[in-house]
Design a protein around this motif. Structure first.
Motif, PDB file in Angstrom:
ATOM      1  N   PHE A 349     -19.843  -8.326 -27.182  1.00  0.00           N
ATOM      2  CA  PHE A 349     -20.555  -8.748 -28.380  1.00  0.00           C
ATOM      3  C   PHE A 349     -21.889  -8.026 -28.439  1.00  0.00           C
ATOM      4  O   PHE A 349     -22.457  -7.683 -27.398  1.00  0.00           O
ATOM      5  CB  PHE A 349     -20.843 -10.252 -28.360  1.00  0.00           C
ATOM      6  N   GLY A 350     -22.376  -7.857 -29.656  1.00  0.00           N
ATOM      7  CA  GLY A 350     -23.702  -7.278 -29.816  1.00  0.00           C
ATOM      8  C   GLY A 350     -23.642  -5.773 -29.982  1.00  0.00           C
ATOM      9  O   GLY A 350     -22.595  -5.199 -30.277  1.00  0.00           O
ATOM     10  N   LEU A 351     -24.799  -5.140 -29.816  1.00  0.00           N
ATOM     11  CA  LEU A 351     -24.891  -3.682 -29.905  1.00  0.00           C
ATOM     12  C   LEU A 351     -25.362  -3.177 -28.546  1.00  0.00           C
ATOM     13  O   LEU A 351     -26.560  -3.025 -28.294  1.00  0.00           O
ATOM     14  CB  LEU A 351     -25.866  -3.271 -31.010  1.00  0.00           C
ATOM     15  N   LEU A 352     -24.407  -2.928 -27.669  1.00  0.00           N
ATOM     16  CA  LEU A 352     -24.731  -2.535 -26.302  1.00  0.00           C
ATOM     17  C   LEU A 352     -25.558  -1.256 -26.269  1.00  0.00           C
ATOM     18  O   LEU A 352     -26.416  -1.067 -25.400  1.00  0.00           O
ATOM     19  CB  LEU A 352     -23.451  -2.312 -25.485  1.00  0.00           C
ATOM     20  N   GLY A 353     -25.292  -0.372 -27.231  1.00  0.00           N
ATOM     21  CA  GLY A 353     -25.946   0.936 -27.245  1.00  0.00           C
ATOM     22  C   GLY A 353     -27.456   0.860 -27.431  1.00  0.00           C
ATOM     23  O   GLY A 353     -28.165   1.821 -27.157  1.00  0.00           O
ATOM     24  N   LEU A 354     -27.967  -0.279 -27.889  1.00  0.00           N
ATOM     25  CA  LEU A 354     -29.416  -0.421 -28.076  1.00  0.00           C
ATOM     26  C   LEU A 354     -30.135  -0.716 -26.762  1.00  0.00           C
ATOM     27  O   LEU A 354     -31.359  -0.620 -26.678  1.00  0.00           O
ATOM     28  CB  LEU A 354     -29.716  -1.579 -29.036  1.00  0.00           C
ATOM     29  N   ALA A 355     -29.376  -1.093 -25.745  1.00  0.00           N
ATOM     30  CA  ALA A 355     -29.984  -1.620 -24.520  1.00  0.00           C
ATOM     31  C   ALA A 355     -30.671  -0.526 -23.711  1.00  0.00           C
ATOM     32  O   ALA A 355     -30.259   0.638 -23.727  1.00  0.00           O
ATOM     33  CB  ALA A 355     -28.922  -2.301 -23.666  1.00  0.00           C
ATOM     34  N   ASP A 356     -31.733  -0.904 -23.017  1.00  0.00           N
ATOM     35  CA  ASP A 356     -32.319  -0.006 -22.022  1.00  0.00           C
ATOM     36  C   ASP A 356     -32.016  -0.499 -20.609  1.00  0.00           C
ATOM     37  O   ASP A 356     -32.393   0.123 -19.633  1.00  0.00           O
ATOM     38  CB  ASP A 356     -33.830   0.170 -22.241  1.00  0.00           C
ATOM     39  N   LYS A 357     -31.330  -1.655 -20.526  1.00  0.00           N
ATOM     40  CA  LYS A 357     -31.019  -2.196 -19.208  1.00  0.00           C
ATOM     41  C   LYS A 357     -29.714  -2.984 -19.265  1.00  0.00           C
ATOM     42  O   LYS A 357     -29.493  -3.751 -20.208  1.00  0.00           O
ATOM     43  CB  LYS A 357     -32.150  -3.115 -18.736  1.00  0.00           C
ATOM     44  N   ALA A 358     -28.852  -2.782 -18.276  1.00  0.00           N
ATOM     45  CA  ALA A 358     -27.629  -3.578 -18.149  1.00  0.00           C
ATOM     46  C   ALA A 358     -27.663  -4.274 -16.797  1.00  0.00           C
ATOM     47  O   ALA A 358     -27.939  -3.649 -15.781  1.00  0.00           O
ATOM     48  CB  ALA A 358     -26.395  -2.684 -18.250  1.00  0.00           C
ATOM     49  N   THR A 359     -27.409  -5.582 -16.805  1.00  0.00           N
ATOM     50  CA  THR A 359     -27.529  -6.380 -15.577  1.00  0.00           C
ATOM     51  C   THR A 359     -26.236  -7.141 -15.317  1.00  0.00           C
ATOM     52  O   THR A 359     -25.737  -7.830 -16.211  1.00  0.00           O
ATOM     53  CB  THR A 359     -28.678  -7.415 -15.733  1.00  0.00           C
ATOM     54  N   LEU A 360     -25.739  -7.009 -14.115  1.00  0.00           N
ATOM     55  CA  LEU A 360     -24.551  -7.773 -13.723  1.00  0.00           C
ATOM     56  C   LEU A 360     -24.934  -9.250 -13.618  1.00  0.00           C
ATOM     57  O   LEU A 360     -25.852  -9.595 -12.871  1.00  0.00           O
ATOM     58  CB  LEU A 360     -24.036  -7.261 -12.372  1.00  0.00           C
ATOM     59  N   VAL A 361     -24.250 -10.108 -14.383  1.00  0.00           N
ATOM     60  CA  VAL A 361     -24.622 -11.527 -14.371  1.00  0.00           C
ATOM     61  C   VAL A 361     -23.508 -12.433 -13.869  1.00  0.00           C
ATOM     62  O   VAL A 361     -23.744 -13.611 -13.609  1.00  0.00           O
ATOM     63  CB  VAL A 361     -25.084 -12.013 -15.766  1.00  0.00           C
ATOM     64  N   ALA A 362     -22.312 -11.905 -13.756  1.00  0.00           N
ATOM     65  CA  ALA A 362     -21.212 -12.732 -13.242  1.00  0.00           C
ATOM     66  C   ALA A 362     -20.148 -11.834 -12.653  1.00  0.00           C
ATOM     67  O   ALA A 362     -19.980 -10.695 -13.076  1.00  0.00           O
ATOM     68  CB  ALA A 362     -20.624 -13.598 -14.363  1.00  0.00           C
ATOM     69  N   GLY A 363     -19.440 -12.344 -11.665  1.00  0.00           N
ATOM     70  CA  GLY A 363     -18.337 -11.614 -11.077  1.00  0.00           C
ATOM     71  C   GLY A 363     -18.804 -10.519 -10.139  1.00  0.00           C
ATOM     72  O   GLY A 363     -19.949 -10.510  -9.663  1.00  0.00           O
ATOM     73  N   ASP A 364     -17.892  -9.587  -9.933  1.00  0.00           N
ATOM     74  CA  ASP A 364     -18.114  -8.539  -8.942  1.00  0.00           C
ATOM     75  C   ASP A 364     -17.784  -7.208  -9.605  1.00  0.00           C
ATOM     76  O   ASP A 364     -16.766  -7.086 -10.280  1.00  0.00           O
ATOM     77  CB  ASP A 364     -17.157  -8.813  -7.763  1.00  0.00           C
ATOM     78  N   ILE A 365     -18.610  -6.200  -9.383  1.00  0.00           N
ATOM     79  CA  ILE A 365     -18.440  -4.926 -10.077  1.00  0.00           C
ATOM     80  C   ILE A 365     -17.079  -4.291  -9.776  1.00  0.00           C
ATOM     81  O   ILE A 365     -16.525  -3.584 -10.624  1.00  0.00           O
ATOM     82  CB  ILE A 365     -19.602  -3.944  -9.722  1.00  0.00           C
ATOM     83  N   SER A 366     -16.524  -4.567  -8.606  1.00  0.00           N
ATOM     84  CA  SER A 366     -15.235  -3.948  -8.291  1.00  0.00           C
ATOM     85  C   SER A 366     -14.053  -4.747  -8.850  1.00  0.00           C
ATOM     86  O   SER A 366     -12.908  -4.302  -8.783  1.00  0.00           O
ATOM     87  CB  SER A 366     -15.088  -3.804  -6.769  1.00  0.00           C
ATOM     88  N   GLY A 367     -14.343  -5.927  -9.385  1.00  0.00           N
ATOM     89  CA  GLY A 367     -13.270  -6.746  -9.958  1.00  0.00           C
ATOM     90  C   GLY A 367     -13.608  -7.120 -11.390  1.00  0.00           C
ATOM     91  O   GLY A 367     -14.080  -6.282 -12.154  1.00  0.00           O
ATOM     92  N   ASP A 368     -13.385  -8.368 -11.741  1.00  0.00           N
ATOM     93  CA  ASP A 368     -13.804  -8.843 -13.054  1.00  0.00           C
ATOM     94  C   ASP A 368     -15.301  -9.100 -13.022  1.00  0.00           C
ATOM     95  O   ASP A 368     -15.846  -9.565 -12.016  1.00  0.00           O
ATOM     96  CB  ASP A 368     -13.072 -10.139 -13.417  1.00  0.00           C
ATOM     97  N   CYS A 369     -15.991  -8.780 -14.120  1.00  0.00           N
ATOM     98  CA  CYS A 369     -17.451  -8.919 -14.112  1.00  0.00           C
ATOM     99  C   CYS A 369     -17.988  -8.987 -15.541  1.00  0.00           C
ATOM    100  O   CYS A 369     -17.312  -8.628 -16.495  1.00  0.00           O
ATOM    101  CB  CYS A 369     -18.092  -7.749 -13.380  1.00  0.00           C
ATOM    102  N   VAL A 370     -19.217  -9.472 -15.650  1.00  0.00           N
ATOM    103  CA  VAL A 370     -19.889  -9.562 -16.942  1.00  0.00           C
ATOM    104  C   VAL A 370     -21.285  -8.968 -16.819  1.00  0.00           C
ATOM    105  O   VAL A 370     -22.001  -9.248 -15.849  1.00  0.00           O
ATOM    106  CB  VAL A 370     -19.999 -11.033 -17.421  1.00  0.00           C
ATOM    107  N   PHE A 371     -21.645  -8.145 -17.795  1.00  0.00           N
ATOM    108  CA  PHE A 371     -22.978  -7.549 -17.851  1.00  0.00           C
ATOM    109  C   PHE A 371     -23.717  -8.036 -19.089  1.00  0.00           C
ATOM    110  O   PHE A 371     -23.131  -8.167 -20.159  1.00  0.00           O
ATOM    111  CB  PHE A 371     -22.884  -6.010 -17.934  1.00  0.00           C
TER     112      PHE A 371
END
Lengths: 399, 63
Positions: A349-371
């Protein structure tokens, strides 16, 4: 007789405009002019399940609803000009269509490689049903496939081609596929997952020439590398179809500038009260993010902009007392999209391309995850691989 | 009342409908779609929006 609402572009956006006009109480005539010979169909499956199976119009056509049974479809015909002063559209058969209101829903066309040896057969793009049918026939086990462009379409096609048994190389001009929308951490992770499935990437590279005499046999990259291929797929973005509107004093630099009612803006700064643009071609400001007008090529935007335009048109043509209030309603749709690549189900959701920062907030980067994607302190997007219920929980933060 | 039908053979659990009509559609802990088959008329606009944005065109309102 009243002139119809003329919708140019028989796409999902055009269809949703027609349906919504009825929903908002416009009972007059509607004409839809479309360059493709088909009635509107669903494009996202073209790069995914449709490409992997049999491709027919029936498989992707939108269901026709009773409310729009009386729409006049003018298909296989391109609109070649519009005259906002005299309220007419002229099509490629020379027919003139007077309108009470005009909706521009002409969308995008694939951008193609601009290279010296470009007159070869065997070059593919993927936007229309015909594109998918032509490509489907070539994606046969053992074929060497080069995909130029590692955006979402390029990566989805790569995943599909791998599943069909092709040898796939993706040439991409950035450090990772899908880098701009996803940010480096998630983009790199998606690259690893593609590589694990057998895709080869040529990154920070561009194509400078094609090899072959009549049929494409390979591509040459800017570092002189040569990649041989049986199938070349160009997934390097798109152009907005706005040239046919020349002659009108409007801003059509990267799509068509519209106001929050989807009314086309004249260079004078005034909106044309009966001309609207929707979908991929409309450039509008979304107050969720800021005041800058942008084109948004996300899944739900054609539908959202179609409804917004239809509500305004219905009130305008019905001379409703509510028209001024409807014009003033804020328009702030939350962009949303998804992408399937192998068993990786991305939802955003949203406009990811506007971001200057992406932060892992749930899960694990090698599996399912949310940024989470943020611009300064402002949350501008969320994207997950799997964990869709977590991604959904962000809804409230955007509304 | 509105009757809602989702063709679960088509549904890919993309969750676009959840966004439009969160009181009718939801994703469970396994990311699978669940929905309420009967809804109040006040939900009609939201459900119609969900029908429109379903990427698989799997949702129907049964009149």
């Amino acid at each position: 007789m009243n002139h119809p609402v003329v919708i140019v572009g028989a796409s999902m956006g055009g269809l949703r405009t027609a349906e919504s006009l009825r929903r908002f109480g416009y009972l007059g005539p509607i004409t839809v002019i479309g360059e493709e010979t088909h009635k509107p169909y669903n494009r996202p499956p073209l790069s995914k399940e449709v490409l992997a199976n049999e491709v027919t119009h029936e498989a992707v056509a939108f269901e026709e609803r009773d409310a729009t049974a009386d729409v006049n479809w003018v298909l296989g015909t391109r609109a070649v000009s519009a005259d906002f002063e005299h309220n007419i559209v002229t099509d490629s058969d020379g027919q003139v269509h007077p309108y009470a209101a005009l909706v521009i829903s002409t969308g995008l066309r694939s951008r193609r490689l601009n290279v010296p040896n470009g007159e070869l057969t065997g070059r593919h793009a993927l936007r229309t049903l015909e594109d998918a049918i032509a490509l489907r026939a070539e994606l046969v086990q053992g074929k060497n496939v080069v995909i130029v462009g590692g955006g979402f379409i390029g990566c989805e096609v790569a995943a599909t081609a791998v599943k069909l048994g092709c040898n796939v190389t993706v040439v991409h001009n950035a450090a990772h596929p899908m880098l701009r929308p996803l940010g480096s951490e998630l983009a790199e992770q998606m690259q690893l997952r593609h590589e694990a499935m057998g895709v080869t990437f040529k990154l920070k590279r561009t194509v400078t020439d094609l090899l072959g005499v009549s049929h494409v046999e390979g591509v040459k990259l800017d570092d002189e590398t040569v990649l041989h291929c049986d199938v070349l797929i160009e997934a390097i973005g798109s152009h907005a179809n706005v040239e046919w509107l020349s002659g009108n004093e409007i801003d059509r630099n990267d799509g068509i500038l519209v106001d929050s009612a989807m009314r086309v803006m004249q260079r004078s700064g005034h909106a044309v009260s009966n001309v609207f643009a929707i979908g991929d071609v409309a450039r509008f400001a979304n107050p969720i993010f800021d005041q800058e007008a942008r084109r948004v090529e996300h899944w739900n935007i054609p539908t959202e902009t179609a409804k917004r335009a239809a509500s305004v048109i219905a009130a305008y043509l019905n001379k409703s007392d509510a028209y001024p209030a409807i014009l003033d309603e804020p328009f702030k749709p939350v962009p949303s999209f998804w992408s399937d690549q192998y068993d990786n189900h991305l939802l955003a959701f949203g406009l990811l391309g506007l971001a200057d920062k992406a932060t892992l907030v749930a899960g694990d980067i090698s599996g399912d995850c949310v940024f989470e994607y943020s611009r300064g302190d402002q949350l501008v997007g969320v994207c997950g691989i799997g964990m869709r219920s977590v991604v959904q929980s962000y809804r409230a933060k955007f509304i | 009342m509105i009757k809602v039908e989702v063709d679960m053979t088509k549904c890919q659990h993309y969750g676009q409908c959840v966004f439009e009509a969160p009181d009718i559609f939801r994703l469970n802990a396994d990311d699978k779609l669940e929905y309420t088959a009967e809804a109040d008329d006040s939900e009609r606009a939201n459900i119609e929006a969900a029908v429109d944005v379903c990427p698989m065109q799997a949702i129907r309102i049964v009149e």
